[in-house]
Design a protein around this motif. Structure first.
Motif, mmCIF file in Angstrom:
data_model
loop_
_atom_site.group_PDB
_atom_site.id
_atom_site.type_symbol
_atom_site.label_atom_id
_atom_site.label_comp_id
_atom_site.label_asym_id
_atom_site.label_seq_id
_atom_site.Cartn_x
_atom_site.Cartn_y
_atom_site.Cartn_z
ATOM 1 N N VAL A 100 -45.931 13.237 59.608
ATOM 2 C CA VAL A 100 -45.659 14.809 60.073
ATOM 3 C C VAL A 100 -46.802 14.799 61.151
ATOM 4 C CG1 VAL A 100 -46.485 17.123 59.688
ATOM 5 C CG2 VAL A 100 -45.132 16.071 58.034
ATOM 6 N N ALA A 101 -48.191 14.129 61.053
ATOM 7 C CA ALA A 101 -49.174 14.276 61.982
ATOM 8 C C ALA A 101 -48.794 13.421 63.178
ATOM 9 C CB ALA A 101 -50.298 13.624 61.541
ATOM 10 N N LEU A 102 -48.050 12.336 63.107
ATOM 11 C CA LEU A 102 -47.603 11.451 64.182
ATOM 12 C C LEU A 102 -46.728 12.227 64.962
ATOM 13 C CD1 LEU A 102 -48.114 8.693 65.143
ATOM 14 C CD2 LEU A 102 -46.151 7.822 63.693
ATOM 15 N N LEU A 103 -45.555 12.903 64.328
ATOM 16 C CA LEU A 103 -44.604 13.493 64.954
ATOM 17 C C LEU A 103 -45.257 14.974 65.886
ATOM 18 C CD1 LEU A 103 -41.709 13.610 62.669
ATOM 19 C CD2 LEU A 103 -41.955 12.237 64.808
ATOM 20 N N ARG A 104 -46.348 15.321 65.371
ATOM 21 C CA ARG A 104 -46.914 16.567 65.902
ATOM 22 C C ARG A 104 -47.716 15.984 67.256
ATOM 23 N NH1 ARG A 104 -46.169 21.149 63.348
ATOM 24 N NH2 ARG A 104 -46.502 21.189 60.737
ATOM 25 N N ARG A 105 -48.114 14.873 67.173
ATOM 26 C CA ARG A 105 -48.743 14.266 68.345
ATOM 27 C C ARG A 105 -47.797 13.861 69.588
ATOM 28 N NH1 ARG A 105 -52.124 9.090 66.997
ATOM 29 N NH2 ARG A 105 -52.471 9.015 69.247
ATOM 30 N N VAL A 106 -46.661 13.316 68.969
ATOM 31 C CA VAL A 106 -45.540 13.142 70.009
ATOM 32 C C VAL A 106 -45.058 14.477 70.642
ATOM 33 C CG1 VAL A 106 -43.037 12.283 69.820
ATOM 34 C CG2 VAL A 106 -44.749 10.965 68.780
ATOM 35 N N ASP A 125 -35.668 24.841 52.489
ATOM 36 C CA ASP A 125 -36.405 23.823 51.891
ATOM 37 C C ASP A 125 -37.689 23.603 52.987
ATOM 38 O OD1 ASP A 125 -35.207 23.904 49.679
ATOM 39 O OD2 ASP A 125 -34.187 22.265 49.758
ATOM 40 N N LEU A 126 -37.387 23.318 54.457
ATOM 41 C CA LEU A 126 -38.221 22.952 55.295
ATOM 42 C C LEU A 126 -39.226 24.174 55.606
ATOM 43 C CD1 LEU A 126 -36.085 21.524 57.971
ATOM 44 C CD2 LEU A 126 -37.392 20.386 56.402
ATOM 45 N N ALA A 127 -38.957 25.552 55.459
ATOM 46 C CA ALA A 127 -39.598 26.618 55.520
ATOM 47 C C ALA A 127 -40.746 26.731 54.317
ATOM 48 C CB ALA A 127 -38.902 27.916 55.518
ATOM 49 N N HIS A 128 -40.136 26.400 53.198
ATOM 50 C CA HIS A 128 -41.026 26.280 51.922
ATOM 51 C C HIS A 128 -42.012 25.131 52.047
ATOM 52 C CE1 HIS A 128 -38.100 28.555 49.260
ATOM 53 N NE2 HIS A 128 -38.548 29.447 50.216
ATOM 54 N N GLN A 129 -41.791 24.339 52.814
ATOM 55 C CA GLN A 129 -42.688 22.913 52.972
ATOM 56 C C GLN A 129 -43.611 23.273 54.239
ATOM 57 O OE1 GLN A 129 -39.985 19.737 51.394
ATOM 58 N NE2 GLN A 129 -41.666 19.536 50.277
ATOM 59 N N GLY A 130 -43.585 24.227 54.832
ATOM 60 C CA GLY A 130 -44.142 24.224 56.085
ATOM 61 C C GLY A 130 -43.863 23.498 57.139
#
Length: 208
Positions: A100-106, A125-130
């Motif tokens: 997740v952190a890597l994709l946010r950097r990208v 499900d995506l909403a529930h998991q942030g």
């Protein structure tokens, strides 16, 4: 002063399950409900049952109901089968926060799309998991009527990002999906471990 070279990709298309999320085993749940180990997977992921669910021909609820019906037919107890499917439906996947952190950097330098074979439950499900804001687009095959490795999935994802196919990097843990992406001109990575993704994304994440 020399200018920096452009990024190697304009977009990253990333699978979800097996890359970003990892589902727990259902073995203990099956044993608790008197089912053979592997019974849920056999019922849920049989192509004749799964394909309609991940191409939107049936809803997630209809898919799970069909799984319970199959378990009932094979193992003889409707109540036990329905209880097992209810418990299975409540399992929560672990999110790999490093990915997740890597994709946010990208996403600071390139577009990101999540591209996944999923049912109509995915967005909830995506909403529930942030994870709802992790990408610029979510391509859920249940919403577009075709599933990976159909080449239309990859083209739709690229179009939604406004990026040429040959400027996309595709990441997936299923080899057949990776091969299909390469066949239409994408760079593609078969994901097995975090290091695979770090290496592929280094042109976008390593500061010169």
């Amino acid at each position: 002063m020399s200018s920096l070279p452009p990024p190697s990709y304009d977009a990253v298309l990333c699978d979800i399950d097996g890359v970003i999320r990892h589902w727990p085993s259902a073995d203990a749940l099956e044993e608790e409900h008197g089912l053979p180990v592997g019974a849920l997977a056999a019922a849920a992921f049989a192509p004749a049952r799964l394909v309609p669910a991940v191409t939107g021909r049936i809803t997630d609820e209809e898919w799970r109901s069909a799984v319970a019906a199959d378990l009932t037919a094979r193992h003889g107890s409707k109540d036990r089968a329905e209880a097992a499917v209810l418990a299975w439906s409540g399992l929560v996947p672990a999110v790999d926060q490093d990915v997740v952190a890597l994709l946010r950097r990208v996403r600071e330098v390139a577009s990101v799309a999540l591209v996944t074979n999923a049912t109509t439950r995915l967005e909830r499900d995506l909403a529930h998991q942030g994870l709802a804001d992790l990408a610029d687009a979510v391509v859920n095959t249940a919403r577009i009527g075709v599933a990976k490795p159909d080449p239309r999935v990859y083209r739709i994802a690229a179009e939604r990002l406004g990026v040429a196919v040959d400027r996309c990097l595709f990441v997936d843990d299923t080899a057949a999906n990776v091969t299909a992406a390469r066949e239409i001109g994408m760079t593609a990575v078969h994901y097995r471990r975090l290091e695979d993704l770090c290496a592929a994304l280094s042109p976008l994440t390593v500061t010169p």
